[in-house]
Design a protein around this motif. Sequence first.
Motif, PDB file in Angstrom:
ATOM      1  N   GLY A 153       0.790  -1.220   0.000  1.00  0.00           N
ATOM      2  CA  GLY A 153       0.000   0.000   0.000  1.00  0.00           C
ATOM      3  C   GLY A 153       0.820   1.266   0.000  1.00  0.00           C
ATOM      4  O   GLY A 153       0.273   2.357  -0.242  1.00  0.00           O
ATOM      5  N   ASP A 154       2.127   1.168   0.272  1.00  0.00           N
ATOM      6  CA  ASP A 154       2.983   2.353   0.313  1.00  0.00           C
ATOM      7  C   ASP A 154       3.711   2.596  -1.002  1.00  0.00           C
ATOM      8  O   ASP A 154       4.363   3.630  -1.157  1.00  0.00           O
ATOM      9  CB  ASP A 154       4.015   2.226   1.435  1.00  0.00           C
ATOM     10  CG  ASP A 154       3.383   2.216   2.812  1.00  0.00           C
ATOM     11  OD1 ASP A 154       2.214   2.635   2.925  1.00  0.00           O
ATOM     12  OD2 ASP A 154       4.048   1.778   3.770  1.00  0.00           O
ATOM     13  N   GLY A 155       3.617   1.644  -1.930  1.00  0.00           N
ATOM     14  CA  GLY A 155       4.315   1.764  -3.199  1.00  0.00           C
ATOM     15  C   GLY A 155       3.377   2.090  -4.343  1.00  0.00           C
ATOM     16  O   GLY A 155       2.292   2.651  -4.151  1.00  0.00           O
ATOM     17  N   GLN A 156       3.783   1.697  -5.542  1.00  0.00           N
ATOM     18  CA  GLN A 156       3.070   2.078  -6.760  1.00  0.00           C
ATOM     19  C   GLN A 156       2.405   0.908  -7.474  1.00  0.00           C
ATOM     20  O   GLN A 156       1.789   1.096  -8.516  1.00  0.00           O
ATOM     21  CB  GLN A 156       4.051   2.761  -7.721  1.00  0.00           C
ATOM     22  CG  GLN A 156       4.679   4.022  -7.169  1.00  0.00           C
ATOM     23  CD  GLN A 156       5.862   4.500  -7.997  1.00  0.00           C
ATOM     24  OE1 GLN A 156       6.373   3.772  -8.850  1.00  0.00           O
ATOM     25  NE2 GLN A 156       6.313   5.727  -7.744  1.00  0.00           N
ATOM     26  N   VAL A 157       2.501  -0.294  -6.945  1.00  0.00           N
ATOM     27  CA  VAL A 157       1.973  -1.469  -7.640  1.00  0.00           C
ATOM     28  C   VAL A 157       0.444  -1.415  -7.671  1.00  0.00           C
ATOM     29  O   VAL A 157      -0.209  -1.157  -6.661  1.00  0.00           O
ATOM     30  CB  VAL A 157       2.442  -2.769  -6.966  1.00  0.00           C
ATOM     31  CG1 VAL A 157       1.773  -3.975  -7.612  1.00  0.00           C
ATOM     32  CG2 VAL A 157       3.958  -2.894  -7.060  1.00  0.00           C
ATOM     33  N   ASP A 158      -0.118  -1.693  -8.846  1.00  0.00           N
ATOM     34  CA  ASP A 158      -1.569  -1.741  -9.039  1.00  0.00           C
ATOM     35  C   ASP A 158      -2.069  -3.135  -8.665  1.00  0.00           C
ATOM     36  O   ASP A 158      -2.239  -4.003  -9.522  1.00  0.00           O
ATOM     37  CB  ASP A 158      -1.910  -1.401 -10.491  1.00  0.00           C
ATOM     38  CG  ASP A 158      -3.405  -1.495 -10.788  1.00  0.00           C
ATOM     39  OD1 ASP A 158      -4.201  -1.713  -9.843  1.00  0.00           O
ATOM     40  OD2 ASP A 158      -3.772  -1.378 -11.975  1.00  0.00           O
ATOM     41  N   PHE A 159      -2.289  -3.361  -7.382  1.00  0.00           N
ATOM     42  CA  PHE A 159      -2.703  -4.685  -6.931  1.00  0.00           C
ATOM     43  C   PHE A 159      -4.134  -5.016  -7.340  1.00  0.00           C
ATOM     44  O   PHE A 159      -4.473  -6.188  -7.524  1.00  0.00           O
ATOM     45  CB  PHE A 159      -2.529  -4.823  -5.421  1.00  0.00           C
ATOM     46  CG  PHE A 159      -1.089  -4.991  -5.009  1.00  0.00           C
ATOM     47  CD1 PHE A 159      -0.419  -6.172  -5.264  1.00  0.00           C
ATOM     48  CD2 PHE A 159      -0.407  -3.956  -4.390  1.00  0.00           C
ATOM     49  CE1 PHE A 159       0.912  -6.331  -4.906  1.00  0.00           C
ATOM     50  CE2 PHE A 159       0.921  -4.110  -4.014  1.00  0.00           C
ATOM     51  CZ  PHE A 159       1.579  -5.297  -4.271  1.00  0.00           C
ATOM     52  N   LYS A 160      -4.996  -4.014  -7.502  1.00  0.00           N
ATOM     53  CA  LYS A 160      -6.347  -4.300  -7.982  1.00  0.00           C
ATOM     54  C   LYS A 160      -6.276  -4.914  -9.376  1.00  0.00           C
ATOM     55  O   LYS A 160      -6.984  -5.876  -9.685  1.00  0.00           O
ATOM     56  CB  LYS A 160      -7.182  -3.028  -7.995  1.00  0.00           C
ATOM     57  CG  LYS A 160      -7.591  -2.537  -6.617  1.00  0.00           C
ATOM     58  CD  LYS A 160      -8.528  -1.332  -6.706  1.00  0.00           C
ATOM     59  CE  LYS A 160      -8.972  -0.894  -5.320  1.00  0.00           C
ATOM     60  NZ  LYS A 160      -9.894   0.281  -5.369  1.00  0.00           N
ATOM     61  N   GLY A 161      -5.411  -4.361 -10.213  1.00  0.00           N
ATOM     62  CA  GLY A 161      -5.244  -4.911 -11.552  1.00  0.00           C
ATOM     63  C   GLY A 161      -4.659  -6.306 -11.526  1.00  0.00           C
ATOM     64  O   GLY A 161      -5.085  -7.199 -12.284  1.00  0.00           O
ATOM     65  N   ILE A 162      -3.685  -6.538 -10.646  1.00  0.00           N
ATOM     66  CA  ILE A 162      -3.047  -7.850 -10.549  1.00  0.00           C
ATOM     67  C   ILE A 162      -4.033  -8.912 -10.069  1.00  0.00           C
ATOM     68  O   ILE A 162      -4.156  -9.987 -10.681  1.00  0.00           O
ATOM     69  CB  ILE A 162      -1.832  -7.777  -9.608  1.00  0.00           C
ATOM     70  CG1 ILE A 162      -0.703  -6.984 -10.262  1.00  0.00           C
ATOM     71  CG2 ILE A 162      -1.342  -9.183  -9.245  1.00  0.00           C
ATOM     72  CD1 ILE A 162       0.452  -6.695  -9.331  1.00  0.00           C
ATOM     73  N   PHE A 163      -4.741  -8.633  -8.988  1.00  0.00           N
ATOM     74  CA  PHE A 163      -5.688  -9.619  -8.464  1.00  0.00           C
ATOM     75  C   PHE A 163      -6.814  -9.885  -9.466  1.00  0.00           C
ATOM     76  O   PHE A 163      -7.301 -11.014  -9.584  1.00  0.00           O
ATOM     77  CB  PHE A 163      -6.250  -9.157  -7.120  1.00  0.00           C
ATOM     78  CG  PHE A 163      -5.369  -9.497  -5.949  1.00  0.00           C
ATOM     79  CD1 PHE A 163      -5.618 -10.617  -5.177  1.00  0.00           C
ATOM     80  CD2 PHE A 163      -4.277  -8.704  -5.626  1.00  0.00           C
ATOM     81  CE1 PHE A 163      -4.809 -10.939  -4.088  1.00  0.00           C
ATOM     82  CE2 PHE A 163      -3.462  -9.008  -4.541  1.00  0.00           C
ATOM     83  CZ  PHE A 163      -3.716 -10.134  -3.772  1.00  0.00           C
ATOM     84  N   SER A 164      -7.214  -8.856 -10.202  1.00  0.00           N
ATOM     85  CA  SER A 164      -8.249  -9.053 -11.219  1.00  0.00           C
ATOM     86  C   SER A 164      -7.770  -9.986 -12.316  1.00  0.00           C
ATOM     87  O   SER A 164      -8.486 -10.920 -12.724  1.00  0.00           O
ATOM     88  CB  SER A 164      -8.665  -7.700 -11.817  1.00  0.00           C
ATOM     89  OG  SER A 164      -9.317  -6.898 -10.859  1.00  0.00           O
ATOM     90  N   LYS A 165      -6.562  -9.743 -12.811  1.00  0.00           N
ATOM     91  CA  LYS A 165      -6.048 -10.580 -13.900  1.00  0.00           C
ATOM     92  C   LYS A 165      -5.793 -12.014 -13.446  1.00  0.00           C
ATOM     93  O   LYS A 165      -6.153 -12.983 -14.134  1.00  0.00           O
ATOM     94  CB  LYS A 165      -4.766  -9.965 -14.483  1.00  0.00           C
ATOM     95  CG  LYS A 165      -5.015  -8.817 -15.440  1.00  0.00           C
ATOM     96  CD  LYS A 165      -3.730  -8.360 -16.099  1.00  0.00           C
ATOM     97  CE  LYS A 165      -4.005  -7.243 -17.108  1.00  0.00           C
ATOM     98  NZ  LYS A 165      -4.676  -7.768 -18.325  1.00  0.00           N
TER      99      LYS A 165
END
Length: 350
Positions: free
Chosen positions: A275-287
């Motif tokens: 949560g402190d960085g820039q990774v799009d985890f919503k996109g990752i978990f969706s894919k």
Amino acid sequence: MTTIKGPAIFLAQFMGDEPPFNNLDDICGYMAGLGYQGVQIPTWDSRLIDLEKAADSKDYCDEIKGRVAEHGLEITELASHLQGQMVAVHPAYDTMYNAFAPKEAKDNRKAKMEWGTQQLLLNAKASANMGLTAHPTFSGALLWPFVYPWPQRPAGLVDMAFKELADRWRPILNAFDEVGVDVGYELHPGEDLHDGISFEMFVEALDGHERAQINYDPSHFVLQQLDYLQFIDHYHERICAFHVKDAEFNPTGKQGVYGGYQGWADRAGRFRSLGDGQVDFKGIFSKLSKYGYDSWAVLEWECAIKSSEQGAAEGAPFIADHIIEVTERAFDDFADAGTDEAGNRSILGL
């Protein structure tokens, strides 16, 4: 589509000399109290597991699983990053890797390779005895000193290195294949397998070996400025494990991806707590959900700023909030007209 399992946590970065971080039972109780449902166990840490015993005895593995289960947890995978690193060591790194291998292998790359190989073979048996299906590790590196070369690499150097790397890993992969376990290489700078292209070259040198899989970790792709979402589109069929780790890349007029030889806190690219960085985890978990990834989401905590305790505490709810309970029906099923072939022909005017 599949609902991802989790949250889980990789124990390696949390082990220490004081309780609750110095033994299996206490650290499992601690992590369960934070909301984790699974633990990934580093097999180089004898405080957590006796690898040789786990390879030889299913009863011992059942005992370990039972102790973990007493805390409401499952073992997600066994991991062998430090041992896998020893399968291929370039002379430039031999001295620094002495700390990872037994004393008798000091300053002896052949001894390191033999030890690393034997450790992976033990991990194959132990994983099978645990009833696991995936095993994260590192590939090791023969080529990394030449990743950005000057003078240019001699012709044939890359092909020779990947052939050698494949020759070293093939018997290991065959052993994992015999027990039905995938090997998930964490694609990581410093390893010969560090991005999609290098992974493809390795698999090609292995004639497409099906057990050569990927431990997906987007943080290493942020630091390389690689499209980590499109990566899933390309390689989802080979992803067998998932490290949930955050990172950020903030280039300046003074430094970029190579970091200017700075410590972690001062690099343009650095790992962060979830949560402190820039990774799009919503996109990752969706894919991953869309493509049917059916295993665990495992926090790997590394951060140059935040404490490990805070990172672990924040990590479980973060992962839980990102896990998608996949739908079993289409949102517009209510409007299904239920037409048949004759009806479809009529609609088309045929």
